[in-house]
Structure formats: structure tokens, C-alpha cells
Enzyme design. Structure first.
Site, PDB file in Angstrom:
ATOM      1  NE  ARG A   1      40.281  30.933  32.169  1.00 38.78           N
ATOM      2  CZ  ARG A   1      39.478  32.136  31.625  1.00 38.78           C
ATOM      3  NH1 ARG A   1      40.391  32.540  30.333  1.00 38.78           N
ATOM      4  NH2 ARG A   1      38.374  32.301  31.926  1.00 38.78           N
TER       5      ARG A   1
ATOM      6  CB  SER B   1      36.700  28.114  37.397  1.00 40.59           C
ATOM      7  OG  SER B   1      35.901  29.157  37.121  1.00 40.59           O
TER       8      SER B   1
ATOM      9  CD  GLU C   1      40.596  27.834  34.854  1.00 41.72           C
ATOM     10  OE1 GLU C   1      40.781  28.956  35.459  1.00 41.72           O
ATOM     11  OE2 GLU C   1      39.654  27.608  34.061  1.00 41.72           O
TER      12      GLU C   1
END
Length: 308
Positions: A179, A231, A301
Site C-alpha cells: 500500500r 477497506s 487505509e
């Protein structure tokens, strides 16, 4: 008053650039998958890379804050909006296909690229078919799903820097990891404009079957029918987020119009009238309850944009 005149002076200058749409006080909610957010001072839509190169020096010279916006699928935008300049890359959407390579501009949606790959019998991009978002956003965060990541298929990328210069980097220089990428690590002010993807020839029927399987799995397990930012938490080492949130009895918990999804606890969804404040308060409540029951610190996130 001075800021107002700065904005007018900058917009007058930017309006002279070819293939650049300049708007003021544009609401950002429609550009975020969560469907929340207030207005921005200046909203720029370059229609080609040349316009990106020309706008950057003026933006930097203005000293106003700026943010590069793609499809807004991994973003929580403040109800108060963003005081500064939004550079929207959604209209950078041309591409070239040669043999097993796709060179695509970063405004293209991942689903569009997956369909192009299928049409050209190219495999390797199936994992991204159902990820909402643009290629630029996927590069920014090395997006991935179902065992695949952007770093598995990327060959090189092109960026426009603060001086309006085009910079090309090979995969090895992009710092792609879980990520994250060079855009987060070193150069958040660059604008990704082109990505070259290296795929493999395969039978269209096989590619299509894999895409359909992943689509079915995603829709059966994730709340794709409601606005969200995907998410909401990164996966903590040694744990899965959904079960941690369920264990804390937060599945289905709601604050205002924001709810921890009843389908997958790793998602927060907008039930129709959520504010960014509802979403933030719910995130904090989930983090608090999960830590209380398991001692795990959850890390958000999506990125936050504006004043919270």
C-alpha cells in the site's frame, strides 16, 4: 481578502492554458466514492499531459496548497471542503497497446484497463478488474486484491514534477511495497500521468472466467452496492481486520449515516446521508473498541483531505 485576489489572479492565468478546464468553488462529494465532501477553491481538469506540464509552475508559484485527485476511491473528504487547488486527473484517459504491453494514462479506471486486457488476450490484470479507482490511485498505493498487486505488472511510470518536467522511472525505482510507492515515500507532489503495464498472452475465455470469478467473490463478500472507500483499515500484522472488528462487536454499528458494514466489517459504508464527521467518529469508535478487546492498533487505509 488577499487570498481571494490570489485565487482570482491564479485562475486568470490558468484559464489561458489550452486543454485545461478551470472551475471555482466546485463541490467534491461527486468525485469521492464515499459521496461526502465540501467545495474546493479551484478545481483544475487537464485534458492532456501537456496541460499538466503547463499548469504545474503556476500552481507552485501561487504557494496555494494543492492535491492530485483521481477517482477518489481511497479518500475521505471533509464536509468543509479543501482550501486550495484540486488537480483532477480523471480526463487523462488515452492508451496504447502493443504486443503484451499496455501504456495507459492514469485517469483510466482499473476496470476499463482490465476490459482492454481481456479484449487483447492479455492476462495478469484480472485481480484489478473490480477494484474501484483509477490507475494513478492504484500506483500511488500499490493497490492489490486476491493475491495480485500493481507492482506485479508495472514496467515503468511517467510523472510530471513541480517544474512541469516529465520524469520516467523504471519499476525498480518506484518503491512499490504494501500500500505504498515513491509518491508517498519521496515525491507526493509529483503527478503520475502514464503507466506501462507488462502482461502475458492468454486465452480470452480463461481471462474472462477469472475476472467473473473475482467479481462474484467481491460482490458476495463486500458491500459494493453502497458508497465506501474500500477497506477502511490496513491489515495489521498477524491479524485480519474484519474478525477483529466483529470480535469487538462493532459489525453493523452506526453513527449518523455511517455504518460498519453488516456484510464485511472491514468496510464502513455511507447509508445515504453520512457526513465526513460521521465517518471519522465511527472510525475512531471502531479503533477504540478493537484496541480495548485485542490490544491491536488499527491504521486507517484511506487518505483524509481538508479540515477535520
Amino acid at each position: 481578502m488577499e487570498k481571494h485576489s490570489d485565487i482570482n489572479s491564479l485562475t486568470n492565468k490558468l484559464e489561458k492554458i489550452n486543454s485545461l478546464k478551470v472551475e471555482k468553488n466546485k463541490n467534491l462529494a461527486e468525485f469521492a466514492s464515499f459521496k461526502v465532501g465540501g467545495p474546493t477553491d479551484i478545481f483544475l481538469t487537464p485534458q492532456n499531459i501537456e496541460a499538466v506540464k503547463k499548469l504545474m509552475p503556476s500552481v507552485i508559484e501561487s504557494k496555494l496548497p494543492y492535491f492530485i485527485l483521481g477517482k477518489g476511491s481511497n479518500l475521505i473528504i471533509s464536509d468543509k471542503g479543501y482550501r486550495g487547488i484540486i488537480i483532477y486527473t480523471g480526463e487523462l484517459n488515452s492508451y496504447q497497446i502493443e504486443s503484451n504491453l499496455i501504456k495507459a494514462q492514469t485517469g483510466l479506471e482499473l476496470e476499463e484497463i482490465a476490459d482492454l486486457a481481456l479484449e487483447n488476450s492479455l492476462s495478469g490484470f484480472e485481480f484489478a478488474a473490480g477494484i474501484p479507482g483509477s490507475l494513478g490511485g492504484a500506483l500511488f498505493m500499490n493497490a492489490g486484491a486476491y493475491g495480485g498487486e500493481i507492482k506485479d505488472v508495472i514496467l515503468k511510470a511517467e510523472f510530471v514534477d513541480q517544474n512541469g518536467q516529465l520524469i520516467e522511472l523504471d519499476k525498480s525505482d518506484l518503491k512499490l511495497a504494501y500500500r505504498t510507492s515513491i509518491l508517498q515515500e519521496d515525491n507526493p507532489d509529483w503527478i503520475a500521468v502514464n503507466v506501462s503495464l507488462e502482461l502475458k498472452k492468454s486465452a480470452p475465455a480463461k481471462i474472462k472466467a477469472k475476472m467473473e470469478d473475482l467479481h462474484q467473490r467481491r460482490w458476495s463478500k463486500q458491500p459494493m452496492e453502497l458508497p465506501s472507500a474500500g477497506s477502511i483499515f490496513k491489515r495489521p500484522p498477524g491479524h485480519y481486520t474484519g474478525p477483529l472488528i466483529e470480535k469487538a462487536k462493532m459489525k453493523g454499528y452506526q453513527i449518523g449515516g455511517a455504518q460498519v458494514s453488516t456484510k464485511h466489517a472491514g468496510f464502513i459504508v455511507n447509508k445515504g446521508n453520512a457526513s465526513s464527521e460521521d465517518i471519522i467518529n465511527l472510525i475512531e469508535k471502531v479503533k477504540e473498541e478493537v484496541y480495548k478487546i485485542s490490544g491491536v492498533h488499527l491504521e486507517v487505509e484511506p487518505r483524509f483531505l481538508g479540515e477535520f
